[in-house]
Design a protein around this motif. Structure first.
Motif, short mmCIF file in Angstrom:
data_model
loop_
_atom_site.label_atom_id
_atom_site.label_comp_id
_atom_site.label_asym_id
_atom_site.label_seq_id
_atom_site.Cartn_x
_atom_site.Cartn_y
_atom_site.Cartn_z
N ILE A 54 32.65 47.23 56.20
CA ILE A 54 32.95 48.42 56.95
C ILE A 54 34.42 48.73 56.88
N ALA A 55 35.08 46.77 56.81
CA ALA A 55 36.82 46.90 56.80
C ALA A 55 37.05 47.67 54.97
N SER A 56 36.40 47.60 53.81
CA SER A 56 36.66 48.14 52.34
C SER A 56 36.62 49.62 52.28
N SER A 57 35.54 50.02 53.61
CA SER A 57 35.60 50.98 52.86
C SER A 57 36.52 52.44 54.04
N THR A 58 36.94 51.19 54.80
CA THR A 58 37.79 52.31 56.45
C THR A 58 39.70 52.24 56.17
N VAL A 59 39.01 51.26 57.05
CA VAL A 59 41.34 51.24 57.43
C VAL A 59 41.94 49.95 55.92
N LEU A 60 41.05 49.59 55.24
CA LEU A 60 41.51 48.31 54.53
C LEU A 60 41.18 48.98 52.76
N SER A 61 40.40 50.79 53.12
CA SER A 61 40.57 50.92 51.51
C SER A 61 40.66 51.16 50.29
N SER A 62 42.09 51.03 50.49
CA SER A 62 42.90 50.83 49.33
C SER A 62 44.13 49.48 49.27
N VAL A 63 42.95 48.60 49.41
CA VAL A 63 43.75 47.27 49.48
C VAL A 63 42.11 46.02 48.77
N LEU A 64 41.22 46.57 49.97
CA LEU A 64 40.03 45.44 49.80
C LEU A 64 39.21 46.01 49.33
N PRO A 65 38.41 45.16 47.71
CA PRO A 65 37.81 45.56 47.13
C PRO A 65 36.58 45.52 47.85
N SER A 66 35.80 46.24 47.31
CA SER A 66 33.71 46.37 47.81
C SER A 66 33.00 44.91 47.49
N VAL A 67 32.23 44.94 48.56
CA VAL A 67 31.31 44.30 48.07
C VAL A 67 30.74 44.04 46.69
N PRO A 68 30.49 45.03 46.47
CA PRO A 68 29.30 45.42 44.67
C PRO A 68 30.78 45.06 44.12
N ASP A 69 32.04 45.63 43.71
CA ASP A 69 33.18 45.03 43.07
C ASP A 69 33.34 43.84 42.55
N THR A 70 33.14 43.10 43.84
CA THR A 70 33.91 41.31 44.53
C THR A 70 32.82 40.69 43.66
N PHE A 71 30.99 40.89 43.82
CA PHE A 71 30.02 40.11 43.34
C PHE A 71 29.70 40.28 42.18
N SER A 72 30.44 41.64 41.18
CA SER A 72 29.69 41.67 40.43
C SER A 72 31.14 41.10 39.68
N ALA A 73 32.06 40.41 39.70
CA ALA A 73 33.18 40.02 39.31
C ALA A 73 32.68 38.79 39.52
N LEU A 74 32.02 38.11 40.81
CA LEU A 74 31.90 36.88 41.10
C LEU A 74 30.86 36.25 40.14
N GLY A 75 29.17 36.82 39.42
CA GLY A 75 28.48 37.13 38.69
C GLY A 75 29.60 36.53 37.58
N ASP A 76 29.92 37.47 37.42
CA ASP A 76 30.45 37.56 35.66
C ASP A 76 31.25 36.31 35.33
N LEU A 77 32.15 35.43 37.15
CA LEU A 77 32.45 34.12 37.20
C LEU A 77 31.16 33.14 36.58
N LEU A 78 30.70 33.50 37.65
CA LEU A 78 29.44 32.39 37.05
C LEU A 78 28.42 32.55 36.45
N THR A 79 28.92 33.10 35.53
CA THR A 79 27.51 33.02 34.33
C THR A 79 28.55 33.04 32.94
N GLY A 80 29.89 32.90 33.21
CA GLY A 80 30.59 31.99 32.29
C GLY A 80 31.05 30.99 32.50
N SER A 81 32.01 30.12 30.93
CA SER A 81 31.79 28.50 31.47
C SER A 81 33.37 28.61 31.59
N GLN A 82 34.51 29.56 32.07
CA GLN A 82 35.56 29.39 32.47
C GLN A 82 35.52 28.78 33.99
N PHE A 83 34.63 29.47 34.62
CA PHE A 83 34.85 28.99 35.81
C PHE A 83 34.36 26.91 36.44
#
Length: 301
Positions: A54-83
């Motif tokens: 709700i926050a990422s799509s309304t009042v904080l849409s210009s600041v807070l990243p969306s849930v799908p974008d964040t979890f996509s970045a988290l998936g890339d992070l957890l599937t790599g060796s850097q993390f």
């Protein structure tokens, strides 16, 4: 008078309560599932996700990243060796700082609980250490000892000592001295006294102190890595922050929180259950370190 024998009541029509049908057990099973702590934990996570969406799509849409974008970045992070490489560096520092803090706090706390002189000597250190600004102390240690991993471990250990000492100190003061005197009368050796009288009473404070030590260490290690180190989870979060990459900041934060939660439920919770197994075990009469038990299972002197 004639004796009249009362005939036993027929039991053919009595309901057999030993057999529970699926229809009868289903409501109670649903109640157990509905009251399970796992349900409430999942409900909390769902609530956080809903509020985030709700926050990422309304009042904080210009600041807070969306849930799908964040979890996509988290998936890339957890599937790599850097993390995992960076997480191992952070865990190594946490374990080192925890070892320093726990050993020192256990020694200081037990001494304070057993001796009024030790209590008066260390009390000021504990009181001021509980309220000291951790970031200032970390800066002093890092500048004084150099921006290296050993300095970070020492800083984590020093910052955690006062908070952990309080639990051991108060637990030692609550020891039942009558039980210890009774064990001496019944011939317990010093090792048996420590194992079966003192240690069980300190199990609760010791486990609480361990959980608190890890909690403090997890918080301070990220701050120290953010301040002056060139690797670790804290450094990666600071690097993403300097690039104004809030998605990566949140992804690293969630990955770190997942690891800490797994550590709590996989390592600390089983350790806590093991530490309190003594509550379910019968205590016997000890002569030295040998327990005397009858063949029928009854203890005897």
């Amino acid at each position: 008078m004639t004796n009249v024998e009362t005939a036993p009541k027929p039991i053919a029509n009595r309901p057999d309560r030993s057999r529970v049908t699926d229809a009868e057990s289903a409501p109670s099973m649903r109640v157990r599932i509905a009251g399970s702590p796992l349900v409430f934990r999942l409900a909390f996570l769902v609530t956080v996700l809903v509020l985030w969406m709700i926050a990422s799509s309304t009042v904080l849409s210009s600041v807070l990243p969306s849930v799908p974008d964040t979890f996509s970045a988290l998936g890339d992070l957890l599937t790599g060796s850097q993390f995992y490489d960076q997480m191992w560096l952070t865990v190594r520092r946490v374990l080192g700082g925890f070892a320093i803090a726990y050993v020192a706090a256990f020694a200081i706390g037990t001494a304070m609980g057993r001796s009024k002189r030790c209590e008066a000597f260390f009390e000021l250190f504990v009181v001021t250490g509980m309220s000291q600004p951790g970031i200032f102390i970390a800066m002093i240690i890092l500048i004084g000892l150099g921006l290296k991993e050993s300095s970070a471990i020492i800083a984590i250990g020093y910052l955690a000592i006062p908070m952990v000492t309080v639990n051991i100190w108060q637990g030692t003061k609550r020891l039942d001295t009558d039980l210890q005197e009774m064990s001496q009368v019944f011939g317990y050796s010093r090792f048996a006294q420590f194992r079966h009288v003192i240690l069980p009473q300190l199990a609760g404070p010791a486990i609480t102190a361990a959980r608190q030590a890890f909690g403090v260490a997890w918080k301070y290690v990220v701050m120290i890595e953010l301040l002056g180190l060139s690797d670790g989870v804290g450094y990666q979060v600071n690097r993403a922050f300097q690039l104004y990459d809030l998605t990566s900041v949140i992804a690293w934060t969630i990955g770190f929180m997942i690891f800490v939660a797994l550590f709590e439920y996989i390592a600390l919770r089983p350790l806590e259950r093991w530490a309190f197994l003594w509550r379910e075990r019968p205590m016997g009469k000890f002569v030295g370190t040998k327990k005397i038990v009858n063949e029928d299972g009854a203890d005897h002197a």
